[in-house]
Design a protein around this motif. Structure first.
Motif, mmCIF file in Angstrom:
data_model
loop_
_atom_site.group_PDB
_atom_site.id
_atom_site.type_symbol
_atom_site.label_atom_id
_atom_site.label_comp_id
_atom_site.label_asym_id
_atom_site.label_seq_id
_atom_site.Cartn_x
_atom_site.Cartn_y
_atom_site.Cartn_z
ATOM 1 N N GLY A 62 118.401 -3.674 40.795
ATOM 2 C CA GLY A 62 117.193 -2.979 41.206
ATOM 3 C C GLY A 62 117.510 -1.636 41.832
ATOM 4 N N LYS A 63 116.460 -0.835 41.974
ATOM 5 C CA LYS A 63 116.583 0.489 42.570
ATOM 6 C C LYS A 63 116.105 0.440 44.010
ATOM 7 C CE LYS A 63 115.120 5.310 41.965
ATOM 8 N NZ LYS A 63 114.308 6.236 41.135
ATOM 9 N N VAL A 64 116.914 0.948 44.926
ATOM 10 C CA VAL A 64 116.576 0.947 46.347
ATOM 11 C C VAL A 64 115.437 1.935 46.591
ATOM 12 C CG1 VAL A 64 117.386 1.413 48.680
ATOM 13 C CG2 VAL A 64 118.914 0.294 47.034
ATOM 14 N N GLU A 65 114.343 1.419 47.153
ATOM 15 C CA GLU A 65 113.184 2.245 47.469
ATOM 16 C C GLU A 65 113.110 2.593 48.946
ATOM 17 O OE1 GLU A 65 110.741 3.461 45.318
ATOM 18 O OE2 GLU A 65 112.163 2.833 43.774
ATOM 19 N N LYS A 120 118.870 5.280 49.538
ATOM 20 C CA LYS A 120 117.631 5.337 48.783
ATOM 21 C C LYS A 120 117.895 5.952 47.408
ATOM 22 C CE LYS A 120 112.875 6.992 48.856
ATOM 23 N NZ LYS A 120 111.822 7.722 49.619
ATOM 24 N N HIS A 148 115.099 -2.678 50.668
ATOM 25 C CA HIS A 148 114.003 -3.041 49.774
ATOM 26 C C HIS A 148 114.202 -2.346 48.435
ATOM 27 C CE1 HIS A 148 111.591 -4.947 52.973
ATOM 28 N NE2 HIS A 148 112.215 -4.057 53.744
ATOM 29 N N ALA A 149 114.133 -3.130 47.363
ATOM 30 C CA ALA A 149 114.406 -2.605 46.022
ATOM 31 C C ALA A 149 113.300 -3.018 45.052
ATOM 32 C CB ALA A 149 115.760 -3.111 45.525
#
Length: 247
Positions: A89-92, A143, A100-101
């Motif tokens: 996943g991509k870190v938001e 991020k 949180h991703a």
């Protein structure tokens, strides 16, 4: 990605007579109404579908409204994460207490401080922060970073929200792992991972449904789902267009 699963289903779709002029569209619309929402029946979230009507004839039901059953064969692409699976996943957003991703650009995942390996130290910056490995300063999570993590828990009621962990081996920044983790690098190079899955959906404002891209997808597992009934109700402002029940 292990959480992506392809399934085959033989369905009986019950269509209202008002949709008899275009049965294929009615069937596609029924399936599309389930996109991107968790369904216990499928044990996952439906991402895409490809349906084929197996017969031009349908069995008419008795009753005030004579629905007719249409036999359908469907290929379904499902997002079905399970504990101990690996996700990407991509870190938001991140802070000292959590990361949180977003997985597949849609599904949320959270990694709490207790599940972040002790080798990572959080460094706060003016406009945010980042986790840096104590053993290798090139191993950074911030991020926008793509990370690989293990599934710890799945909350189906929150549309497969995942609680993850960065403690197991072969987890962390995917950029760093691709260079320094031999097993992960081998997995990429051997082509075992499916990195090019593209899901195209078109959402319609009036019926809040989408059309499947019709693309075939690779998956490590296949599950057969049988004996389903889907009933399509007439569309108006006073009734839902979808009613599902098990056969």
């Amino acid at each position: 990605m292990d959480a992506l699963r392809e399934a085959e289903a033989r369905l009986t779709v019950y269509v209202h007579p008002s949709n008899a002029a275009d049965v294929r569209r009615a069937v596609a619309r029924q399936l599309s109404s389930l996109l991107f929402s968790y369904e216990d029946r499928f044990d996952g979230v439906l991402l895409a579908h490809e349906a084929t009507v197996e017969s031009e004839q349908g069995k008419i039901l008795n009753g005030l409204v004579p629905y007719f059953g249409v036999p359908v064969h469907a290929n379904l692409l499902l997002y079905s994460p399970k504990p101990d699976m690996m996700l990407e996943g991509k870190v938001e957003m991140l802070g000292k207490e959590s990361i949180h991703a977003i997985v597949l650009g849609v599904f949320s995942a959270a990694i709490m401080s207790d599940d972040i390996h002790e080798k990572f130290k959080f460094k706060r910056k003016k406009y945010g922060g980042k986790f840096v490995s104590r053993s290798d300063k090139q191993h950074v999570i911030k991020k926008g970073s793509m990370i690989r993590f293990s599934v710890k828990r799945v909350d189906a009621e929150m549309n497969c929200h995942v609680t993850g962990s960065l403690i197991p081996p072969h987890t962390g920044s995917m950029l760093w792992l691709s260079v320094h983790d031999a097993e992960y690098a081998l997995e990429i190079n051997s082509g075992k991972r499916s990195r090019d899955i593209k899901i195209k959906t078109e959402q319609h404002e009036q019926d809040h449904s989408a059309k499947s891209s019709g693309r075939k997808h690779k998956s490590k597992s296949r599950k057969r789902i049988d004996s389903w009934e889907l009933r399509l109700l007439p569309v108006n402002s006073h009734c839902r267009d979808t009613l599902l029940q098990l056969k």
